[in-house]
Write a protein that holds these residues in place. Structure first.
Motif, PDB file in Angstrom:
ATOM      1  N   ALA A   1       0.798  -1.115   0.216  1.00 15.09           N
ATOM      2  CA  ALA A   1       0.425   0.311  -0.298  1.00 15.09           C
ATOM      3  C   ALA A   1       0.367   1.649  -0.136  1.00 15.09           C
ATOM      4  CB  ALA A   1      -0.717   0.139   1.222  1.00 15.09           C
ATOM      5  N   SER A   2       1.555   1.630   0.722  1.00 15.12           N
ATOM      6  CA  SER A   2       2.765   2.508   1.153  1.00 15.12           C
ATOM      7  C   SER A   2       3.428   2.963  -0.625  1.00 15.12           C
ATOM      8  CB  SER A   2       3.513   2.962   2.407  1.00 15.12           C
ATOM      9  OG  SER A   2       3.106   2.168   3.460  1.00 15.12           O
ATOM     10  N   ALA A   3       3.933   1.829  -0.611  1.00 19.03           N
ATOM     11  CA  ALA A   3       4.858   1.406  -2.035  1.00 19.03           C
ATOM     12  C   ALA A   3       4.416   2.710  -3.228  1.00 19.03           C
ATOM     13  CB  ALA A   3       5.195  -0.136  -2.888  1.00 19.03           C
ATOM     14  N   VAL A   4       2.712   2.714  -3.176  1.00 13.78           N
ATOM     15  CA  VAL A   4       1.721   3.320  -4.197  1.00 13.78           C
ATOM     16  C   VAL A   4       1.919   4.814  -3.523  1.00 13.78           C
ATOM     17  CG1 VAL A   4       0.010   3.728  -5.309  1.00 13.78           C
ATOM     18  CG2 VAL A   4       0.239   1.909  -4.435  1.00 13.78           C
ATOM     19  N   THR A   5       1.488   5.573  -2.650  1.00 15.75           N
ATOM     20  CA  THR A   5       1.433   6.989  -1.932  1.00 15.75           C
ATOM     21  C   THR A   5       2.553   7.404  -1.529  1.00 15.75           C
ATOM     22  OG1 THR A   5       0.234   5.891   0.045  1.00 15.75           O
ATOM     23  CG2 THR A   5      -1.174   5.999  -1.209  1.00 15.75           C
ATOM     24  N   ARG A   6       3.460   6.816  -1.064  1.00 16.29           N
ATOM     25  CA  ARG A   6       5.000   7.248  -0.773  1.00 16.29           C
ATOM     26  C   ARG A   6       6.579   6.379  -1.183  1.00 16.29           C
ATOM     27  NH1 ARG A   6       5.363   7.242   4.752  1.00 16.29           N
ATOM     28  NH2 ARG A   6       7.282   8.542   4.934  1.00 16.29           N
ATOM     29  N   PRO A   7       6.503   6.331  -2.186  1.00 12.03           N
ATOM     30  CA  PRO A   7       7.388   5.066  -2.441  1.00 12.03           C
ATOM     31  C   PRO A   7       9.006   5.921  -2.678  1.00 12.03           C
ATOM     32  CG  PRO A   7       6.707   6.864  -4.513  1.00 12.03           C
ATOM     33  CD  PRO A   7       5.680   6.585  -3.245  1.00 12.03           C
ATOM     34  N   ASP A   8       9.943   7.310  -2.609  1.00 12.51           N
ATOM     35  CA  ASP A   8      10.138   7.506  -2.012  1.00 12.51           C
ATOM     36  C   ASP A   8      10.849   7.269  -0.714  1.00 12.51           C
ATOM     37  OD1 ASP A   8      11.090   8.752  -4.135  1.00 12.51           O
ATOM     38  OD2 ASP A   8      10.324  10.733  -3.935  1.00 12.51           O
ATOM     39  N   ALA A   9       9.947   6.205   0.402  1.00 15.83           N
ATOM     40  CA  ALA A   9      10.281   5.964   1.762  1.00 15.83           C
ATOM     41  C   ALA A   9      10.945   4.614   2.254  1.00 15.83           C
ATOM     42  CB  ALA A   9       9.116   5.916   2.410  1.00 15.83           C
ATOM     43  N   ARG A  10      10.645   4.323   0.877  1.00 18.07           N
ATOM     44  CA  ARG A  10      11.294   2.579   0.098  1.00 18.07           C
ATOM     45  C   ARG A  10      10.577   1.728   2.030  1.00 18.07           C
ATOM     46  NH1 ARG A  10      17.020   1.629  -0.208  1.00 18.07           N
ATOM     47  NH2 ARG A  10      16.369  -0.188  -1.017  1.00 18.07           N
ATOM     48  N   PRO A  11       9.770   2.178   1.720  1.00 18.90           N
ATOM     49  CA  PRO A  11       8.890   0.915   2.532  1.00 18.90           C
ATOM     50  C   PRO A  11       9.040  -0.623   2.707  1.00 18.90           C
ATOM     51  CG  PRO A  11       7.002   0.981   0.989  1.00 18.90           C
ATOM     52  CD  PRO A  11       8.244   2.563   0.527  1.00 18.90           C
ATOM     53  N   ALA A  12       9.702  -0.964   1.402  1.00 13.33           N
ATOM     54  CA  ALA A  12      10.020  -2.738   1.811  1.00 13.33           C
ATOM     55  C   ALA A  12      11.087  -2.977   3.134  1.00 13.33           C
ATOM     56  CB  ALA A  12      10.144  -2.808   0.753  1.00 13.33           C
ATOM     57  N   ARG A  13      11.943  -2.190   2.541  1.00 15.76           N
ATOM     58  CA  ARG A  13      13.579  -1.979   3.209  1.00 15.76           C
ATOM     59  C   ARG A  13      12.667  -1.728   5.134  1.00 15.76           C
ATOM     60  NH1 ARG A  13      16.103  -4.574   2.272  1.00 15.76           N
ATOM     61  NH2 ARG A  13      14.561  -5.174   1.677  1.00 15.76           N
ATOM     62  N   ILE A  14      12.074  -0.152   4.918  1.00  7.37           N
ATOM     63  CA  ILE A  14      11.520  -0.601   6.537  1.00  7.37           C
ATOM     64  C   ILE A  14      10.988  -1.509   7.293  1.00  7.37           C
ATOM     65  CG2 ILE A  14      10.189   0.648   8.076  1.00  7.37           C
ATOM     66  CD1 ILE A  14      10.140   3.315   5.914  1.00  7.37           C
ATOM     67  N   ALA A  15      10.203  -2.022   6.776  1.00 10.25           N
ATOM     68  CA  ALA A  15       9.157  -3.289   6.439  1.00 10.25           C
ATOM     69  C   ALA A  15      10.782  -4.504   6.582  1.00 10.25           C
ATOM     70  CB  ALA A  15       8.163  -3.672   5.815  1.00 10.25           C
ATOM     71  N   ALA A  16      11.389  -4.998   6.286  1.00 11.43           N
ATOM     72  CA  ALA A  16      12.207  -5.751   6.718  1.00 11.43           C
ATOM     73  C   ALA A  16      12.716  -5.589   7.890  1.00 11.43           C
ATOM     74  CB  ALA A  16      13.547  -5.618   5.551  1.00 11.43           C
ATOM     75  N   ASP A  17      13.147  -4.399   8.236  1.00 14.34           N
ATOM     76  CA  ASP A  17      13.672  -3.767   9.133  1.00 14.34           C
ATOM     77  C   ASP A  17      12.894  -4.652  10.669  1.00 14.34           C
ATOM     78  OD1 ASP A  17      16.269  -2.867   8.134  1.00 14.34           O
ATOM     79  OD2 ASP A  17      15.440  -0.976   8.446  1.00 14.34           O
TER      80      ASP A  17
END
Length: 202
Positions: free
Chosen positions: A163-179
């Motif tokens: 969901a976040s990758a659509v609205t805030r792609p620059d935040a790199r949500p996959a990396r945050i989620a991995a942490d």
């Protein structure tokens, strides 16, 4: 020279629905689907009985491909269960940064299709249940006492990433989620058990 068999109406309908529903959403009209597939309305009803089952079939195909992709990513990570779970987020990083990414098909369908009995909802539920089972299996291997709950938390991170990758792609949500997933994994069986007792205390 033998030419490949031309795709029939059923295949063209599925391919058209796969493209249009991802680009425009599950609410795309029948007329647009028929035009994209270059088939008559009769073909839709002969093969699927209507638009609802066509949408469900598109999700079934997507679910099979997505689950295979998760399994492949986990397998490539080797035998270590924690690495296999974290590999999910490496796969997501590649998926959400790919050209043309427009979000999660399953969430999009659930939001667009208001009828709770629509067959696409059942497909989405089974897809999520199977992904949950894959994650819980690895957590069981790690000895997590609350593997079902921990798997649910990791599922939350997966869906939040999509969901976040659509609205805030620059935040790199996959990396945050991995942490955050790594933090869940670091808790370990004993710590998870203690946390469960602490939160259940009066």
């Amino acid at each position: 020279m033998i030419r490949p068999a031309q795709r029939g109406p059923r295949e063209r309908l599925v391919e058209a629905a796969e493209r249009l529903t991802y680009r425009e959403g599950a609410g795309v009209g029948i007329a647009a689907l028929l035009k994209e597939a270059n088939v008559a309305r009769r073909s839709l009803y002969e093969h699927f009985g209507g638009k609802d089952e066509l949408l469900a079939e598109v999700l079934r195909g997507a679910a099979a491909k997505d689950l295979d992709a998760y399994r492949a990513a986990m397998s490539a990570a080797g035998p270590d269960a924690a690495r296999r779970i974290l590999a999910i987020f490496d796969h997501l990083e590649a998926a959400v940064t790919a050209e043309g990414f427009r979000g999660c098909r399953y969430l999009g369908a659930d939001l667009a299709l208001q009828d709770p009995e629509h067959p696409a909802h059942a497909v989405a539920r089974e897809y999520r249940a199977e992904l949950h089972r894959l994650i819980q299996h690895e957590l069981d291997r790690l000895g997590h006492a609350e593997s079902a709950d921990e798997a649910e938390r990791i599922m939350f991170l997966i869906e939040g990433t999509l969901a976040s990758a659509v609205t805030r792609p620059d935040a790199r949500p996959a990396r945050i989620a991995a942490d955050l997933a790594a933090h869940i994994l670091r808790l370990g069986p004993a710590d998870a058990s203690k946390r469960g007792r602490a939160t259940s205390a009066p």
